[in-house]
Structure formats: C-alpha cells, structure tokens
Design a protein around this motif. Structure first.
Motif, PDB file in Angstrom:
ATOM      1  N   LYS A   3       0.831  -1.201   0.000  1.00  0.00           N
ATOM      2  CA  LYS A   3       0.000   0.000   0.000  1.00  0.00           C
ATOM      3  C   LYS A   3       0.866   1.251   0.000  1.00  0.00           C
ATOM      4  O   LYS A   3       0.539   2.252  -0.630  1.00  0.00           O
ATOM      5  CB  LYS A   3      -0.923  -0.010   1.219  1.00  0.00           C
ATOM      6  CG  LYS A   3      -2.019  -1.082   1.144  1.00  0.00           C
ATOM      7  CD  LYS A   3      -2.867  -1.084   2.404  1.00  0.00           C
ATOM      8  CE  LYS A   3      -3.932  -2.181   2.348  1.00  0.00           C
ATOM      9  NZ  LYS A   3      -4.738  -2.227   3.592  1.00  0.00           N
ATOM     10  N   ASP A   4       1.989   1.174   0.752  1.00  0.00           N
ATOM     11  CA  ASP A   4       2.860   2.339   0.870  1.00  0.00           C
ATOM     12  C   ASP A   4       3.706   2.550  -0.384  1.00  0.00           C
ATOM     13  O   ASP A   4       4.060   3.678  -0.719  1.00  0.00           O
ATOM     14  CB  ASP A   4       3.780   2.188   2.089  1.00  0.00           C
ATOM     15  CG  ASP A   4       2.986   2.227   3.396  1.00  0.00           C
ATOM     16  OD1 ASP A   4       1.861   2.766   3.381  1.00  0.00           O
ATOM     17  OD2 ASP A   4       3.500   1.714   4.404  1.00  0.00           O
ATOM     18  N   ALA A   5       4.063   1.433  -1.081  1.00  0.00           N
ATOM     19  CA  ALA A   5       4.913   1.542  -2.262  1.00  0.00           C
ATOM     20  C   ALA A   5       4.155   2.249  -3.376  1.00  0.00           C
ATOM     21  O   ALA A   5       2.970   2.020  -3.581  1.00  0.00           O
ATOM     22  CB  ALA A   5       5.345   0.154  -2.715  1.00  0.00           C
ATOM     23  N   LYS A   6       4.865   3.098  -4.076  1.00  0.00           N
ATOM     24  CA  LYS A   6       4.250   3.833  -5.176  1.00  0.00           C
ATOM     25  C   LYS A   6       4.396   3.026  -6.459  1.00  0.00           C
ATOM     26  O   LYS A   6       5.492   2.665  -6.861  1.00  0.00           O
ATOM     27  CB  LYS A   6       4.923   5.197  -5.336  1.00  0.00           C
ATOM     28  CG  LYS A   6       4.244   6.083  -6.357  1.00  0.00           C
ATOM     29  CD  LYS A   6       4.895   7.450  -6.384  1.00  0.00           C
ATOM     30  CE  LYS A   6       4.195   8.355  -7.403  1.00  0.00           C
ATOM     31  NZ  LYS A   6       4.827   9.707  -7.454  1.00  0.00           N
ATOM     32  N   ARG A  18       3.895   3.749 -13.169  1.00  0.00           N
ATOM     33  CA  ARG A  18       2.935   3.797 -14.276  1.00  0.00           C
ATOM     34  C   ARG A  18       3.673   4.340 -15.495  1.00  0.00           C
ATOM     35  O   ARG A  18       4.020   5.509 -15.548  1.00  0.00           O
ATOM     36  CB  ARG A  18       1.741   4.678 -13.921  1.00  0.00           C
ATOM     37  CG  ARG A  18       0.928   4.158 -12.742  1.00  0.00           C
ATOM     38  CD  ARG A  18      -0.204   5.114 -12.387  1.00  0.00           C
ATOM     39  NE  ARG A  18      -0.944   4.648 -11.232  1.00  0.00           N
ATOM     40  CZ  ARG A  18      -2.003   3.838 -11.289  1.00  0.00           C
ATOM     41  NH1 ARG A  18      -2.426   3.435 -12.482  1.00  0.00           N
ATOM     42  NH2 ARG A  18      -2.618   3.436 -10.204  1.00  0.00           N
ATOM     43  N   ASP A  34       2.914  -2.748 -10.640  1.00  0.00           N
ATOM     44  CA  ASP A  34       3.332  -1.695 -11.567  1.00  0.00           C
ATOM     45  C   ASP A  34       2.519  -1.826 -12.859  1.00  0.00           C
ATOM     46  O   ASP A  34       2.128  -2.932 -13.251  1.00  0.00           O
ATOM     47  CB  ASP A  34       4.823  -1.792 -11.868  1.00  0.00           C
ATOM     48  CG  ASP A  34       5.679  -1.458 -10.650  1.00  0.00           C
ATOM     49  OD1 ASP A  34       5.250  -0.612  -9.850  1.00  0.00           O
ATOM     50  OD2 ASP A  34       6.768  -2.049 -10.502  1.00  0.00           O
TER      51      ASP A  34
END
Length: 233
Positions: A26-29, A32, A70
């Motif tokens: 959840k924290d990882a971005k 995209r 990703d």
C-alpha cells in the motif's frame, strides 16, 4: 500447553508478516509507464501475431521485470505501408494531449520502397521527431529511434533485380537519421545489422518472406529494454 502456545506464536508471526507485506504494498508507489510506438509495418508487426511485435514484447518484458502492481501500457500508431507523410497525418488526426513516458520511432522504409524524393524524408523525419519529443513533454532522452531494416536480405528482396541498390538507399536513409539523432542528442538504435543476417538466419524473417519474425522482434526488444529500465531507475 507449550505446544499450543507455540502454535499461537507462529500464527501471530505469520499474521504480522502478512500485514506488514500488505502495508508495504500500500505504501509503495506503483510505477505507471505509458509507451507510444510510432512507425510502419515493422512496428505494427506485419507477418506476426499482435503479441509478437516488438512494442508488445517490450511491454511484457517490463511487466516481468518489475512488481506485479506496476502498470505498463502501450499505444500503437503504425500501419503497413505508411510513409513519413502518412504517419504525420495519423498523429495529427489523433489530436490527443496525452503525454507518454517514452516513445519509439521506426519509419522510412516505405519512402524508399515507393521511390519518394529523399528530400521528403529529410523534411518530415525531423518533424516526426518533434512530435515524439512533444509526446514525452519535451524530454528528448525518452525518444528512441530505430534504424530502418534492410529488406534486400529477405526472400522478397532477393527476388528484386536491384537488391544492391535497395541496401545503398537504406544506408542513405539511416545515415541521415543517425546523424540527425546524434546532432540532437536523441538515442539511435541500430537494427539494420540484425536484418542483414536474414538470409543466413532465416528464423529472423516472418513467414511472408519480407518482414521480421517474432525472434527478430525479441532481439530488438532486448536492445531497447535496458534503455527503458534505465529511465525508470
């Protein structure tokens, strides 16, 4: 009692670990990455399946190299037979403001095949480069130009009485392209040398006897992939 207590401890540890992993996700971005592929039959993948052309193989390779959450998407503006003029018209007709993270451009073989004036390419190729740079919000480091394959080294090309002239003209187009890219700090990637092994390596030629095969596109994907990964890193 001790055994039951030990089981409870293990269950709690597994629960905490799973919760920690979920929170990390959840924290990882998520990455995209939006990819625009511009070109002609070599980008469309004439003679192979849609998932076999190099833009799709590149997208799949990125997916395999990064995390499951990703996101990698691709947009294809390419058709068999397109010249620089037709590609320019197609881009203009999209009239889209969507920005991309990187672009590949492979165009020019039909200018040569249709015996168009070389001056047309000299004028329109730089214009296409400007369109590509605009699509990546002005960052020319995210534009990758591929050289024109040499179809003289195919069964179709060998059936042409002027196959040496084909190679000479392809060299002229590629020399202009490479010089332009190098002068403007744009990455130029040579795939012509690969195409010129088509007669000794028939597995690189599609079943139509003219275009590149899935295996050839895999090699092209391997050539582009490190540059794209470097952008992400």
């Amino acid at each position: 009692m001790k055994a039951r207590f030990l089981v409870i401890i293990i269950v709690l540890m597994v629960f905490v670990q799973c919760s920690s992993d979920d929170n990390s996700k959840k924290d990882a971005k998520a990455i995209r990455l939006r990819y625009l592929a511009l070109g002609d039959s070599y980008t469309k993948g004439q003679g192979v399946c849609n998932s076999c052309r190099f833009p799709e193989q590149l997208k799949d390779s990125l997916t395999q190299n990064f995390r499951p959450f990703d996101i990698f998407t691709s947009t294809l503006i390419a058709e068999t037979g397109w010249t620089t003029t037709q590609l320019k018209t197609a881009i203009a007709s999209r009239n889209q403001n969507l920005k991309y993270d990187f672009v590949t451009l492979l165009i020019g073989v039909n200018n040569q095949y249709q015996n168009l004036p070389f001056s047309t390419y000299e004028t329109e190729f730089p214009q296409l480069i400007e369109e590509a740079i605009l699509a990546v919000d002005g960052n020319r480091n995210r534009v990758f130009v591929l050289s024109i394959p040499d179809y003289a080294y195919t069964p179709f090309g060998q059936g042409n009485s002027n196959s040496p002239q084909i190679s000479t003209e392809i060299d002229q187009y590629n020399a202009f392209t490479q010089n332009y890219c190098e002068s403007n700090n744009i990455q130029f990637l040579d795939i012509t040398s690969l195409s010129r092994t088509g007669l000794t390596n028939p597995e690189l030629i599609a079943s139509d006897g003219l275009h590149l095969s899935t295996q050839a596109y895999s090699r092209i994907t391997s050539l582009i992939l490190p540059y794209v990964k470097n952008l992400i890193d």
